[in-house]
Design a protein around this motif. Structure first.
Motif, PDB file in Angstrom:
ATOM      1  N   PHE A  71       0.823  -1.218   0.000  1.00  0.00           N
ATOM      2  CA  PHE A  71       0.000   0.000   0.000  1.00  0.00           C
ATOM      3  C   PHE A  71       0.855   1.264   0.000  1.00  0.00           C
ATOM      4  O   PHE A  71       0.907   1.999  -0.991  1.00  0.00           O
ATOM      5  CB  PHE A  71      -0.946  -0.018   1.204  1.00  0.00           C
ATOM      6  N   PHE A  72       1.552   1.533   1.098  1.00  0.00           N
ATOM      7  CA  PHE A  72       2.360   2.750   1.169  1.00  0.00           C
ATOM      8  C   PHE A  72       3.567   2.716   0.240  1.00  0.00           C
ATOM      9  O   PHE A  72       3.848   3.711  -0.443  1.00  0.00           O
ATOM     10  CB  PHE A  72       2.807   2.999   2.614  1.00  0.00           C
ATOM     11  N   PRO A  73       4.308   1.587   0.157  1.00  0.00           N
ATOM     12  CA  PRO A  73       5.411   1.554  -0.822  1.00  0.00           C
ATOM     13  C   PRO A  73       4.924   1.771  -2.251  1.00  0.00           C
ATOM     14  O   PRO A  73       5.613   2.389  -3.062  1.00  0.00           O
ATOM     15  CB  PRO A  73       6.010   0.155  -0.632  1.00  0.00           C
ATOM     16  N   GLY A  74       3.731   1.262  -2.576  1.00  0.00           N
ATOM     17  CA  GLY A  74       3.198   1.461  -3.922  1.00  0.00           C
ATOM     18  C   GLY A  74       2.906   2.924  -4.209  1.00  0.00           C
ATOM     19  O   GLY A  74       3.220   3.433  -5.288  1.00  0.00           O
ATOM     20  N   ILE A  75       2.293   3.615  -3.225  1.00  0.00           N
ATOM     21  CA  ILE A  75       2.031   5.053  -3.386  1.00  0.00           C
ATOM     22  C   ILE A  75       3.350   5.809  -3.535  1.00  0.00           C
ATOM     23  O   ILE A  75       3.495   6.677  -4.408  1.00  0.00           O
ATOM     24  CB  ILE A  75       1.228   5.583  -2.179  1.00  0.00           C
ATOM     25  N   SER A  76       4.325   5.483  -2.691  1.00  0.00           N
ATOM     26  CA  SER A  76       5.625   6.163  -2.746  1.00  0.00           C
ATOM     27  C   SER A  76       6.311   5.908  -4.082  1.00  0.00           C
ATOM     28  O   SER A  76       6.855   6.839  -4.695  1.00  0.00           O
ATOM     29  CB  SER A  76       6.520   5.663  -1.602  1.00  0.00           C
ATOM     30  N   PHE A  77       6.288   4.667  -4.539  1.00  0.00           N
ATOM     31  CA  PHE A  77       6.939   4.319  -5.801  1.00  0.00           C
ATOM     32  C   PHE A  77       6.293   5.053  -6.967  1.00  0.00           C
ATOM     33  O   PHE A  77       6.978   5.516  -7.887  1.00  0.00           O
ATOM     34  CB  PHE A  77       6.862   2.804  -6.011  1.00  0.00           C
ATOM     35  N   PHE A  78       4.977   5.179  -6.931  1.00  0.00           N
ATOM     36  CA  PHE A  78       4.258   5.895  -7.991  1.00  0.00           C
ATOM     37  C   PHE A  78       4.670   7.367  -8.024  1.00  0.00           C
ATOM     38  O   PHE A  78       4.964   7.933  -9.093  1.00  0.00           O
ATOM     39  CB  PHE A  78       2.750   5.762  -7.770  1.00  0.00           C
ATOM     40  N   ILE A  79       4.705   8.003  -6.838  1.00  0.00           N
ATOM     41  CA  ILE A  79       5.077   9.425  -6.771  1.00  0.00           C
ATOM     42  C   ILE A  79       6.515   9.625  -7.239  1.00  0.00           C
ATOM     43  O   ILE A  79       6.800  10.506  -8.069  1.00  0.00           O
ATOM     44  CB  ILE A  79       4.895   9.954  -5.329  1.00  0.00           C
ATOM     45  N   PHE A  80       7.440   8.794  -6.732  1.00  0.00           N
ATOM     46  CA  PHE A  80       8.849   8.984  -7.069  1.00  0.00           C
ATOM     47  C   PHE A  80       9.144   8.646  -8.526  1.00  0.00           C
ATOM     48  O   PHE A  80      10.050   9.225  -9.121  1.00  0.00           O
ATOM     49  CB  PHE A  80       9.728   8.133  -6.144  1.00  0.00           C
ATOM     50  N   THR A  81       8.375   7.730  -9.113  1.00  0.00           N
ATOM     51  CA  THR A  81       8.585   7.416 -10.532  1.00  0.00           C
ATOM     52  C   THR A  81       8.229   8.610 -11.402  1.00  0.00           C
ATOM     53  O   THR A  81       8.967   8.962 -12.335  1.00  0.00           O
ATOM     54  CB  THR A  81       7.745   6.197 -10.936  1.00  0.00           C
ATOM     55  N   ILE A  82       7.102   9.255 -11.092  1.00  0.00           N
ATOM     56  CA  ILE A  82       6.706  10.442 -11.861  1.00  0.00           C
ATOM     57  C   ILE A  82       7.745  11.549 -11.697  1.00  0.00           C
ATOM     58  O   ILE A  82       8.179  12.170 -12.680  1.00  0.00           O
ATOM     59  CB  ILE A  82       5.319  10.928 -11.408  1.00  0.00           C
ATOM     60  N   LEU A  83       8.169  11.802 -10.462  1.00  0.00           N
ATOM     61  CA  LEU A  83       9.158  12.851 -10.224  1.00  0.00           C
ATOM     62  C   LEU A  83      10.493  12.497 -10.864  1.00  0.00           C
ATOM     63  O   LEU A  83      11.207  13.387 -11.355  1.00  0.00           O
ATOM     64  CB  LEU A  83       9.337  13.067  -8.716  1.00  0.00           C
ATOM     65  N   ASN A  84      10.825  11.212 -10.879  1.00  0.00           N
ATOM     66  CA  ASN A  84      12.095  10.799 -11.465  1.00  0.00           C
ATOM     67  C   ASN A  84      12.112  11.007 -12.975  1.00  0.00           C
ATOM     68  O   ASN A  84      13.144  11.350 -13.559  1.00  0.00           O
ATOM     69  CB  ASN A  84      12.373   9.331 -11.138  1.00  0.00           C
ATOM     70  N   PHE A  85      10.965  10.805 -13.624  1.00  0.00           N
ATOM     71  CA  PHE A  85      10.888  11.070 -15.058  1.00  0.00           C
ATOM     72  C   PHE A  85      11.126  12.550 -15.342  1.00  0.00           C
ATOM     73  O   PHE A  85      11.779  12.912 -16.330  1.00  0.00           O
ATOM     74  CB  PHE A  85       9.537  10.636 -15.613  1.00  0.00           C
ATOM     75  N   LEU A  86      10.615  13.419 -14.469  1.00  0.00           N
ATOM     76  CA  LEU A  86      10.855  14.859 -14.633  1.00  0.00           C
ATOM     77  C   LEU A  86      12.342  15.176 -14.491  1.00  0.00           C
ATOM     78  O   LEU A  86      12.896  15.984 -15.244  1.00  0.00           O
ATOM     79  CB  LEU A  86      10.040  15.647 -13.597  1.00  0.00           C
ATOM     80  N   LEU A  87      12.996  14.536 -13.510  1.00  0.00           N
ATOM     81  CA  LEU A  87      14.425  14.784 -13.299  1.00  0.00           C
ATOM     82  C   LEU A  87      15.258  14.184 -14.428  1.00  0.00           C
ATOM     83  O   LEU A  87      16.260  14.758 -14.849  1.00  0.00           O
ATOM     84  CB  LEU A  87      14.855  14.186 -11.950  1.00  0.00           C
ATOM     85  N   TRP A  88      14.862  13.019 -14.909  1.00  0.00           N
ATOM     86  CA  TRP A  88      15.546  12.420 -16.061  1.00  0.00           C
ATOM     87  C   TRP A  88      15.476  13.348 -17.272  1.00  0.00           C
ATOM     88  O   TRP A  88      16.455  13.538 -17.978  1.00  0.00           O
ATOM     89  CB  TRP A  88      14.903  11.079 -16.405  1.00  0.00           C
ATOM     90  N   SER A 145      15.248  16.446 -17.256  1.00  0.00           N
ATOM     91  CA  SER A 145      16.078  17.640 -17.017  1.00  0.00           C
ATOM     92  C   SER A 145      17.566  17.312 -16.943  1.00  0.00           C
ATOM     93  O   SER A 145      18.377  18.207 -16.700  1.00  0.00           O
ATOM     94  CB  SER A 145      15.648  18.313 -15.706  1.00  0.00           C
ATOM     95  N   ASN A 146      17.947  16.015 -17.120  1.00  0.00           N
ATOM     96  CA  ASN A 146      19.346  15.575 -17.015  1.00  0.00           C
ATOM     97  C   ASN A 146      19.954  15.934 -15.663  1.00  0.00           C
ATOM     98  O   ASN A 146      21.104  16.354 -15.566  1.00  0.00           O
ATOM     99  CB  ASN A 146      20.191  16.179 -18.148  1.00  0.00           C
ATOM    100  N   SER A 147      19.173  15.785 -14.608  1.00  0.00           N
ATOM    101  CA  SER A 147      19.610  16.159 -13.265  1.00  0.00           C
ATOM    102  C   SER A 147      20.254  14.969 -12.567  1.00  0.00           C
ATOM    103  O   SER A 147      19.892  13.807 -12.802  1.00  0.00           O
ATOM    104  CB  SER A 147      18.410  16.654 -12.452  1.00  0.00           C
ATOM    105  N   THR A 148      21.218  15.276 -11.689  1.00  0.00           N
ATOM    106  CA  THR A 148      21.807  14.219 -10.864  1.00  0.00           C
ATOM    107  C   THR A 148      20.829  13.752  -9.795  1.00  0.00           C
ATOM    108  O   THR A 148      21.061  12.746  -9.134  1.00  0.00           O
ATOM    109  CB  THR A 148      23.089  14.722 -10.183  1.00  0.00           C
ATOM    110  N   GLY A 149      19.737  14.509  -9.588  1.00  0.00           N
ATOM    111  CA  GLY A 149      18.715  14.076  -8.643  1.00  0.00           C
ATOM    112  C   GLY A 149      17.919  12.891  -9.143  1.00  0.00           C
ATOM    113  O   GLY A 149      17.227  12.237  -8.365  1.00  0.00           O
ATOM    114  N   ALA A 150      18.009  12.605 -10.458  1.00  0.00           N
ATOM    115  CA  ALA A 150      17.313  11.449 -11.019  1.00  0.00           C
ATOM    116  C   ALA A 150      17.977  10.165 -10.548  1.00  0.00           C
ATOM    117  O   ALA A 150      19.201  10.031 -10.578  1.00  0.00           O
ATOM    118  CB  ALA A 150      17.316  11.524 -12.545  1.00  0.00           C
ATOM    119  N   ILE A 151      17.161   9.232 -10.086  1.00  0.00           N
ATOM    120  CA  ILE A 151      17.686   7.960  -9.618  1.00  0.00           C
ATOM    121  C   ILE A 151      18.070   7.113 -10.823  1.00  0.00           C
ATOM    122  O   ILE A 151      17.251   6.895 -11.713  1.00  0.00           O
ATOM    123  CB  ILE A 151      16.645   7.226  -8.765  1.00  0.00           C
TER     124      ILE A 151
END
Length: 660
Positions: free
Chosen positions: A438-455, A457-463
């Motif tokens: 439940f909570f890991p799924g919500i977290s993974f969904f949020i971080f995946t969307i944010l990670n695509f934004l960072l990717w 932008s070619n940011s080092t913040g992207a995982i």
């Protein structure tokens, strides 16, 4: 049994070591100073470029800076550093211990291309800071404003004056050192990467003492070098004319198709008043300690006073009602039940199963996991085991404790499920799986969307993708199995027996004068009052680049928050029972969990009024995404405290009532 005693000894030693380190002023138990002899090389490292204007980190070498000889090499980074966006790499800057050097030429870049010129201007407009590290210490920059000395970590990429852009291409470093007290002794010391045997004598074998780095300061300057002179110089050679480093003036304007020259100077200052254990004090004093401590103490006193009043009034009311009820005989009790309204009349409905019981059990289980992780992490940080000196340790520790406490999540969720269904253990596997996802799924969904934004932008913040795979493996190979193990133990554990029987036909709830959910949502203001001052400092450390390290106060605030959440939920549950509203399950959860709404509103307020310079939809989306993740976690943790305290109270209250 022997293994158990050994584990006990290890924990006692760890705790004892933590107190020893606190007494000696060490921030990180197990870390030791690196002792350098005179003339030993000190290699400076660089971290990601950061900005409070965009909150998107970029690699140092994304800009046209001098490259180190032998190529760019990444430092060994832990999982927490990668998740925080840190990318520590080697740099061409190097110093010799206790050897002052001036006017050292570093390199001259190739003529700036149109893209490099545009990128440099953009990074200067976005107020990006260059972060450099020496012996694990970030560089501090001092600026004076209205008789106040301000401290900053790192230095700006450049400055814009009128319509021209200038780059800071000459750096004046000051390394503060402390003489090592024990001479002629060889000790095993660690630098954070590995342990090595380092003699405390100089390179010549004499009795000259070694030195430890206790401070690192930088003054950036913009200096126009002579183009003709640079053609004859190699790296690390002395510039022929003195370089006057004046931070108040700018001279090196960047232009397209023109190169940029870089140089530096370094001086060593011996400081007897700064010892190695206290070398981080300069960083930890950045927040205005007096205001911080006064605000926290004021908040603690006010909230403790209010919570005490609520608790006293509440206990007196409940005890009076119970005393009145128990003093009457059975005939009088029956007559009172007909004449009076209140919590006594919902005996047959108080433990009726709530709507969506599976979701409630899963949220409570995940809340126990998050709350346990927060308590253990903050406690370890307060003991000094997770200091800013060890980057990424805090995030890595949170992940570790969260995964291990999956056992608690599964156990609580399944046992609550069995209690609601009066001992039936069918479906416990499904509940455990939901709790694990439940909570890991919500977290993974949020971080995946944010990670695509960072990717994008070619940011080092992207995982990196490899780290994504590691996180998924940690989730499904460690967290999920541990949650299922906890669910198994929860299914085998005896369920909590209800003290009263539930009627087959539910009692009709009388119409209320005001919507009950309105009171539930308003109840979150009191827990928010315990939290909002500390929340300001936490958010400032995350988004304004400040160092947060008052975990002792944070631990006290957290304990107070748990107490207030429990009291608020108890009061709201009792008020609903008094008006014959027996649907208390979800309301008790959200009575304290509604503090998350106010935290999110505060986050929006912080974005509008404190992060005025935050530019671009990507930056705002990142901020709101991380805030939403924090809000969900807080809601689950505080809601769980409220629900469990209300469940205990309802069980205790109705087990005290004498029934036929």
């Amino acid at each position: 049994m022997e293994r158990f005693h050994n584990l006990k000894k290890i924990w006692v030693l760890l705790i004892f070591a933590g107190f020893l380190q606190l007494g000696n002023g060490f921030y990180l138990p197990g870390s030791y100073p690196h002792n350098y002899g005179i003339g030993d090389y000190l290699n400076m490292k660089v971290n990601s470029l950061t900005s409070i204007d965009t909150e998107i980190p970029y690699s140092y070498y994304s800009l046209p800076y001098c490259l180190p000889q032998g190529g760019i090499k990444d430092s060994a980074e832990n999982l927490g550093e990668l998740l925080m966006g840190d990318r520590i790499e080697n740099s061409p800057y190097r110093f010799k211990m206790y050897t002052n050097e001036t006017d050292i030429f570093l390199c001259q870049t190739k003529p700036l291309s149109a893209d490099e010129f545009k990128l440099l201007k953009k990074r200067i407009d976005e107020m990006y800071q260059v972060n450099v590290i020496l012996d694990n210490l970030p560089a501090i920059r001092y600026t004076k404003k209205d008789d106040f000395m301000l401290r900053w970590t790192g230095y700006p990429v450049g400055a814009k004056v009128q319509d021209s852009y200038y780059v800071f291409n000459h750096l004046k470093f000051t390394v503060l050192v402390h003489k090592y007290e024990e001479t002629n002794v060889a000790r095993v010391m660690g630098t954070g990467d590995a342990a090595e045997l380092i003699p405390t004598v100089g390179n010549d074998g004499s009795d000259a003492p070694g030195y430890m780095v206790v401070g690192f300061e930088v003054v950036p300057c913009s200096y126009q070098h002579s183009g003709d002179t640079l053609k004859k110089l190699n790296a690390y050679e002395k510039y022929p004319s003195p370089i006057n480093c004046d931070p108040g003036t700018v001279a090196m304007a960047i232009k397209e198709n023109e190169p940029v020259a870089f140089s530096y100077e370094v001086s060593f200052v011996e400081r007897d008043d700064i010892k190695w254990p206290s070398r981080w004090d300069a960083y930890l004093k950045m927040e205005g300690a007096k205001v911080h401590w006064f605000s926290i103490l004021n908040s603690l006193m006010v909230i403790t006073f209010l919570a005490g009043i609520v608790l006293v009034i509440f206990l007196r009311t409940v005890r009076r009602d119970l005393a009145r009820y128990e003093e009457l005989d059975k005939e009088a009790q029956a007559q009172m039940n007909e004449e009076l309204s209140g919590w006594k009349l919902v005996v047959g409905d108080i433990f009726r199963a709530p709507s969506n019981p599976s979701l409630l059990c899963v949220m409570v289980g995940d809340g126990v996991q998050i709350l346990g992780m927060a308590v253990v992490t903050i406690l370890f940080a307060a003991l000094g085991f997770m200091s800013p000196a060890s980057r990424g340790t805090l995030i890595s520790g949170m992940l570790f404790f969260y995964m291990v406490l999956g056992i608690a999540a599964g156990y609580v969720a399944v046992r609550m499920w069995r209690t609601i269904y009066v001992g039936d253990h069918k479906g416990w596997m499904s509940v455990s799986w939901k709790a694990a996802c439940f909570f890991p799924g919500i977290s993974f969904f949020i971080f995946t969307i944010l990670n695509f934004l960072l990717w994008h932008s070619n940011s080092t913040g992207a995982i990196p993708f490899s780290i994504f795979v590691v996180l998924i493996l940690l989730w499904f190979c460690i967290s999920v199995p541990l949650t299922l193990v906890g669910g198994y133990f929860g299914a085998r554990a005896p369920h909590i027996e209800y003290p009263v029987r539930t009627n087959q036909i539910p009692r009709e709830i009388p119409p209320q004068k005001y919507p009950s959910w309105l009171l539930v949502l308003g109840a979150g203001t009191l827990p928010f009052g315990t939290l909002f001052i500390e929340l300001f400092f936490i958010m400032s450390s995350i988004w304004m680049g400040r160092v947060y390290y008052v975990f002792g106060f944070l631990f006290v605030v957290m304990i107070l928050l748990v107490v207030v959440c429990a009291e608020v939920s108890l009061v709201l549950t009792y008020m609903h029972l008094c008006v014959e509203d027996w649907k208390w399950w979800w309301k008790s959860f959200f009575a304290s969990g509604s503090v998350a709404i106010y935290i999110f509103l505060y986050s929006v307020n912080y974005l509008i009024f404190d992060l005025k310079s935050l530019s671009g939809p990507v930056s705002a989306t990142l901020y709101l995404g991380y805030s939403l993740f924090m809000v969900v976690a807080v809601m689950l943790a505080t809601g769980t405290v409220g629900f469990l305290s209300s469940f205990w109270f309802v069980h205790y209250l109705f087990s005290s009532v004498k029934l036929d």
